[in-house]
Write a protein that holds these residues in place. Sequence first.
Motif, short mmCIF file in Angstrom:
data_model
loop_
_atom_site.label_atom_id
_atom_site.label_comp_id
_atom_site.label_asym_id
_atom_site.label_seq_id
_atom_site.Cartn_x
_atom_site.Cartn_y
_atom_site.Cartn_z
N VAL A 222 0.87 -1.18 0.00
CA VAL A 222 0.00 0.00 0.00
C VAL A 222 0.90 1.23 0.00
CG1 VAL A 222 -1.76 1.31 1.28
CG2 VAL A 222 -1.80 -1.18 1.34
N ALA A 223 0.52 2.24 -0.76
CA ALA A 223 1.23 3.52 -0.73
C ALA A 223 0.24 4.61 -0.34
CB ALA A 223 1.85 3.84 -2.09
N VAL A 224 0.60 5.36 0.69
CA VAL A 224 -0.20 6.51 1.13
C VAL A 224 0.68 7.74 0.93
CG1 VAL A 224 -1.44 7.61 3.01
CG2 VAL A 224 -1.42 5.10 2.84
N ASP A 225 0.24 8.64 0.07
CA ASP A 225 1.00 9.87 -0.15
C ASP A 225 0.01 11.02 -0.19
OD1 ASP A 225 2.64 11.98 -0.97
OD2 ASP A 225 3.86 10.68 -2.25
N GLY A 226 -0.01 11.77 0.91
CA GLY A 226 -0.97 12.87 1.02
C GLY A 226 -2.39 12.33 1.02
N ASN A 227 -3.20 12.84 0.11
CA ASN A 227 -4.61 12.45 0.05
C ASN A 227 -4.87 11.20 -0.78
OD1 ASN A 227 -3.86 14.17 -2.25
ND2 ASN A 227 -6.01 13.97 -2.85
N ILE A 228 -3.82 10.62 -1.38
CA ILE A 228 -4.00 9.49 -2.30
C ILE A 228 -3.44 8.20 -1.70
CG2 ILE A 228 -3.44 8.56 -4.57
CD1 ILE A 228 -3.37 11.41 -5.64
N THR A 229 -4.28 7.15 -1.71
CA THR A 229 -3.87 5.82 -1.27
C THR A 229 -4.03 4.87 -2.45
OG1 THR A 229 -4.65 6.30 0.97
CG2 THR A 229 -4.30 3.97 0.40
N THR A 230 -2.99 4.06 -2.69
CA THR A 230 -3.04 3.05 -3.76
C THR A 230 -2.57 1.72 -3.20
OG1 THR A 230 -0.84 3.73 -4.51
CG2 THR A 230 -2.74 4.68 -5.68
N SER A 231 -3.00 0.64 -3.86
CA SER A 231 -2.59 -0.70 -3.44
C SER A 231 -2.53 -1.61 -4.66
CB SER A 231 -3.55 -1.23 -2.38
OG SER A 231 -3.05 -2.43 -1.79
N ARG A 232 -1.97 -2.81 -4.46
CA ARG A 232 -1.58 -3.68 -5.57
C ARG A 232 -2.65 -4.61 -6.13
NH1 ARG A 232 3.74 -3.40 -6.74
NH2 ARG A 232 5.07 -2.50 -5.15
N GLY A 233 -3.54 -5.16 -5.30
CA GLY A 233 -4.50 -6.11 -5.87
C GLY A 233 -5.25 -6.89 -4.83
#
Length: 185
Positions: free
Chosen positions: A140-151
């Motif tokens: 998981v990547a959290v950078d500021g207001n955006i969170t993304t993840s792999r699957g």
Amino acid sequence: MEKVCVFLADGFEEIEALTVVDMLRRANEEVVMVSIMGRKMVTGSHGISVQADALYEEMDFAEAKLLVLPGGMPGTKHLGAFQPLTELLVEWNSQEKMIAAICAAPSVFGDLGLLQGKEAVCYPGFEERLTGAVIGNGVVAVDGNITTSRGMGTAIDFAAALIEQLQTRENAEKLKKSIIYGLFQ
């Protein structure tokens, strides 16, 4: 109470969407599954049909605090092609409101130019679509207001990261423990 909106389109990845919905509801967040298909019944990429809570057209996003895009194909393509949603994402990002995406769906953020200089992760093979991002190596990547993840395999970690941001790390850890996540690794 402000809502979390999880967007559904035909071909969405069922586990990614429903894990987020389930875990956030367990954490007492108000979660609305929002269909962009013009009908409430939406069929996932593995043939599982889910009835959304609301149609996109019925929503007042002023009452929302987090927008979540599950991955899956062709669900991600549908989300990225739905102009009302892409305009909403751009507007929210400009106001630094929380947005999140998992699997292939971070590519929607990349295509919109929302990841410039931000750390992001995605399903392997979609990295070139994360335009301007610093590609992370975590689940998981959290950078500021955006969170993304792999699957699909990172859906619990993704949901827990969202709970941590909406509430506290302690609440996220309590919930992971209550569902027996990671206790036997």
